[in-house]
Design an enzyme around this catalytic site. Structure first.
Site, short mmCIF file in Angstrom:
data_model
loop_
_atom_site.label_atom_id
_atom_site.label_comp_id
_atom_site.label_asym_id
_atom_site.label_seq_id
_atom_site.Cartn_x
_atom_site.Cartn_y
_atom_site.Cartn_z
CG ASP A 1 -0.35 -0.06 2.42
OD1 ASP A 1 0.59 -0.22 2.73
OD2 ASP A 1 -1.10 0.36 3.53
CB SER A 2 4.43 1.80 -0.22
OG SER A 2 4.77 0.68 -0.93
CG ASP B 1 0.41 -4.22 2.08
OD1 ASP B 1 0.48 -4.88 3.20
OD2 ASP B 1 1.09 -3.12 1.77
CD GLU C 1 0.88 -1.43 7.80
OE1 GLU C 1 0.47 -0.66 8.83
OE2 GLU C 1 1.25 -0.97 6.70
CD GLU D 1 8.10 -0.27 7.19
OE1 GLU D 1 7.00 -0.69 6.91
OE2 GLU D 1 8.29 0.78 6.83
O1 KIV Z 1 3.43 -1.17 1.68
C1 KIV Z 1 4.79 -1.45 1.39
O2 KIV Z 1 5.42 -1.30 0.66
C2 KIV Z 1 5.40 -2.21 2.54
C3 KIV Z 1 6.73 -2.57 2.60
C4 KIV Z 1 7.06 -1.25 3.17
C5 KIV Z 1 6.99 -3.72 3.23
O3 KIV Z 1 4.55 -2.75 3.34
#
Ligand code: KIV
Length: 273
Positions: free
Chosen positions: A49-50, A88, A120, A187
């Site tokens: 979700d980044s 995610d 998460e 993380e």
């Molecule tokens: O959303 C993402 O890219 C992540 C990574 C930072 C592990 O969760």
């Protein structure tokens, strides 16, 4: 997508079996052309979700929706063939109850064809992880810095330094492990915390800003490619793509203005001079 194609993919149990073995190579992927390249080198592609921040320009991941994750998950699935693809679950799509998480996760899996989801996960999520894995959905957990909780954590700070914080992260990871997570992202923690987590769980740990003691590594691809001017300290920059794109676009603009582009080789029925 044919069953034949998916037989060649790395599976969640394959990744789980890598504990203590050859490090697991992971990167984030958000679009079809990039996923095709990353797939040649990575064991696991994370549609993180980044993407809300590095693709859509949001300040945090809090505004990312299930629809955004599905759209990008489909693109990554279309061109990857070998890597395990994990999508995610975004903020608000799983925290309420195991049933809500199942609805979101099953929709993501059915509509993208991905093989697993990530959440998460503090200890609060252990019941949800057990609920999903018990119903056929492989889950990757995520402890330490959990960006969806950045408003509670006070920013994107290194985790595990406050009194009792390291033990809390180990407890989060152990709960996810016992609930059946096939891998655990760790993380932004110091090396001692990463080591304590890695020692405490049977699932492989996948570090991001968590030293080299983890069982694998993941980076946000735009950070390691240098696509954006800023990147966190833990993200090694293997390229300066932002600067290279800037130079290429500058050359293009200059060519257009000088009428050097398009040249005869790019022109249908070019007039002879
Ligand atoms: O959303 C993402 O890219 C992540 C990574 C930072 C592990 O969760």
């Amino acid at each position: 997508m044919s069953a034949q194609k998916d037989l060649k993919r790395i599976t969640a149990p394959d990744i789980r079996a890598r504990k203590g073995g050859e490090p697991v190579v992971c990167l984030t992927a958000y679009d079809a052309p990039t996923a095709a390249i990353l797939d040649r080198h990575c064991d696991l592609l994370l549609v993180g979700d980044s993407l809300g921040m590095v693709v859509h320009g949001l300040d945090t991941t809090v505004g990312v929706t299930l629809e955004m994750m599905i759209l990008h998950g489909r693109a990554v699935m279309r061109t990857s063939k070998r890597a395990l693809v994990v999508v995610d679950l975004p903020f608000g799509s799983y925290e309420e109850s195991p049933e809500a998480a199942f609805r979101s996760a099953s929709r993501v899996m059915a509509e993208t064809g991905c093989q697993a989801i990530k959440i998460e996960s503090g200890r609060f999520a252990a019941e949800t992880i057990a609920f999903l894995t018990g119903r056929g959905i492989p889950v990757m957990a995520h402890v330490g810095l959990r960006p969806q909780s950045m408003h509670m954590l006070g920013g994107f700070r290194i985790q595990g330094r406050a009194k009792g914080a390291r033990e809390a992260i180990v407890a989060d990871a152990a709960a996810a492990d016992a609930a059946g997570a096939f891998a655990i992202v760790v993380e932004k923690v110091d090396q001692a915390t990463a080591q304590a987590v890695t020692d405490a769980v049977e699932a492989p740990t996948i570090g991001i800003g968590a030293s080299n003691v983890c069982d694998g590594q993941v980076l946000v691809t735009s950070d390691m490619l240098g696509l954006i001017d800023w990147a966190p300290k833990f993200a090694k920059r293997y390229e300066t793509m932002g600067q290279r794109i800037d130079a290429a676009v500058r050359d293009y603009a200059a060519d257009v203005k000088a009428r050097r582009f398009p040249g005869p080789e790019h022109t249908y029925g070019a007039a002879r001079r």
